[in-house]
Design an enzyme around this catalytic site. Structure first.
Site, short mmCIF file in Angstrom:
data_model
loop_
_atom_site.label_atom_id
_atom_site.label_comp_id
_atom_site.label_asym_id
_atom_site.label_seq_id
_atom_site.Cartn_x
_atom_site.Cartn_y
_atom_site.Cartn_z
N LYS A 1 -1.02 0.69 -2.56
CA LYS A 1 0.37 0.22 -2.55
C LYS A 1 1.20 1.20 -3.37
O LYS A 1 0.91 1.45 -4.54
CB LYS A 1 0.46 -1.17 -3.19
CG LYS A 1 -0.20 -2.25 -2.35
CD LYS A 1 0.81 -2.88 -1.42
CE LYS A 1 0.19 -4.04 -0.67
NZ LYS A 1 1.06 -4.51 0.41
N LYS B 1 -0.72 -9.04 11.17
CA LYS B 1 -0.98 -10.06 10.16
C LYS B 1 -0.92 -11.43 10.82
O LYS B 1 0.18 -11.95 11.06
CB LYS B 1 0.06 -9.99 9.04
CG LYS B 1 -0.06 -8.78 8.15
CD LYS B 1 0.68 -9.00 6.85
CE LYS B 1 0.49 -7.86 5.89
NZ LYS B 1 1.74 -7.10 5.68
N ASP C 1 0.87 2.62 1.49
CA ASP C 1 1.82 1.62 1.97
C ASP C 1 3.03 1.58 1.03
O ASP C 1 2.90 1.18 -0.13
CB ASP C 1 1.16 0.24 2.03
CG ASP C 1 2.07 -0.82 2.64
OD1 ASP C 1 3.22 -0.49 2.99
OD2 ASP C 1 1.63 -1.98 2.76
MG MG Z 1 2.18 -3.31 4.58
#
Ligand code: MG
Length: 299
Positions: free
Chosen positions: A98, A196, A124
């Site tokens: 991240k 997702k 990301d």
């Molecule tokens: Mg993402």
């Protein structure tokens, strides 16, 4: 959830207000008056899938394809060489980091990581990078290390033109920016689609991915172990149907949280969730032992 046919199935509802979701209390009020959000719809859909498995006493992972997951680094400052060596030994081949909170620190961490370790790396940014930053990243890495960046996910807010330019530097992956994509465009500036199940309609998203020949990554929504088990089941189904399109997935998100009696029931072998004992998505006795409240109290 319990249906009129008496079937019972479970899913979690885990809004992320940071991503623009209405807070949980609001979602529950919606549910009470029969109004849905996308998250509520997905939770109901997932719970119904679980109910069908439970009704047949089937387990969600038994006999299914194994789903390999990446190793998630939520905060690079927490990472030690021991963590990375452990991940390597455990069999992880892909790291997802991240990014977007501390550009300078992240850059030197990344350079060091790529130099010393043999992982494929996904970055990301959740739309928080900038074009110049990504150019700098490109310039800072020698070609051999650049090749280890599998893709950059949600680098900046989506516009076709900007992503098209960025795609000349980096392979890109689409996650939260998906709402801004014009799927009628002849070509797309990204090669990978993040799916997702807790946050989007799976069938229609997969259909778009297949139509455009995108690689796909199923991820959980940094949610409850119940959501993780659902995501792994869906990834396993997709591996059966579209094996050549599936990359390592991102369902191993529980290490971001303290262990609970739920997560303790899941059996992981490195990058693989090998078992969730019980029927459906598992956790039978734990789920039954919770004190459940009706969203609409009888009047
Ligand atoms: Mg993402």
């Amino acid at each position: 959830m319990q249906w009129i046919d008496k079937r019972v199935g479970y899913a979690d509802l885990h809004p992320w207000p940071e991503l623009g979701d209405a807070p949980l209390q609001e979602q529950l009020l919606d549910l009470e008056i029969g109004r849905t959000s996308l998250l509520i719809e997905q939770a109901i859909w997932l719970a119904r899938r679980d109910a069908k498995l439970r009704a047949k006493s089937l387990n969600a992972l038994e006999g299914m394809r194994k789903v390999k997951n990446h190793h998630l680094i939520s905060q690079y400052l927490d990472v030690t060489p021991e963590n990375l060596n452990e991940a390597k030994t455990a069999g992880f081949s892909v790291l997802k980091i991240k990014m977007g909170r501390d550009p300078e620190g992240e850059l030197s961490f990344l350079i060091d990581l790529l130099k010393k370790y043999d992982f494929l790396v996904r970055l990301d940014f959740n739309g928080k990078a900038s074009f110049p930053h990504l150019e700098r990243l490109y310039a800072a890495l020698p070609g051999s290390q650049r090749a280890k960046i599998e893709f950059i996910e949600d680098p900046v807010p989506y516009t076709y033109e900007v992503w098209q330019e960025l795609a000349k530097l980096w392979p890109l992956a689409m996650d939260n920016e998906i709402k801004n994509v014009d799927w009628n465009a002849k070509t797309l500036p990204f090669k990978v689609l993040v799916i997702k199940p807790a946050r989007q309609d799976v069938d229609s998203t997969v259909a778009l991915g297949v139509k455009k020949n995108l690689r796909m990554v199923v991820t959980s929504s940094m949610d409850h172990p119940v959501g993780v088990a659902h995501a792994v089941r869906i990834a396993a189904e997709l591996k059966k149907d579209y094996d050549s399109l599936m990359l390592d997935c991102g369902c191993n998100t529980l290490r971001a949280y303290k262990p609970t009696e739920f997560s303790n029931q899941m059996i992981w072998q490195g990058p693989f969730l090998t078992s969730v004992p019980g029927t459906g998505i598992g956790f039978d006795s734990l789920l039954e032992s919770l004190s459940w409240k009706s969203v609409r109290e009888p009047t």
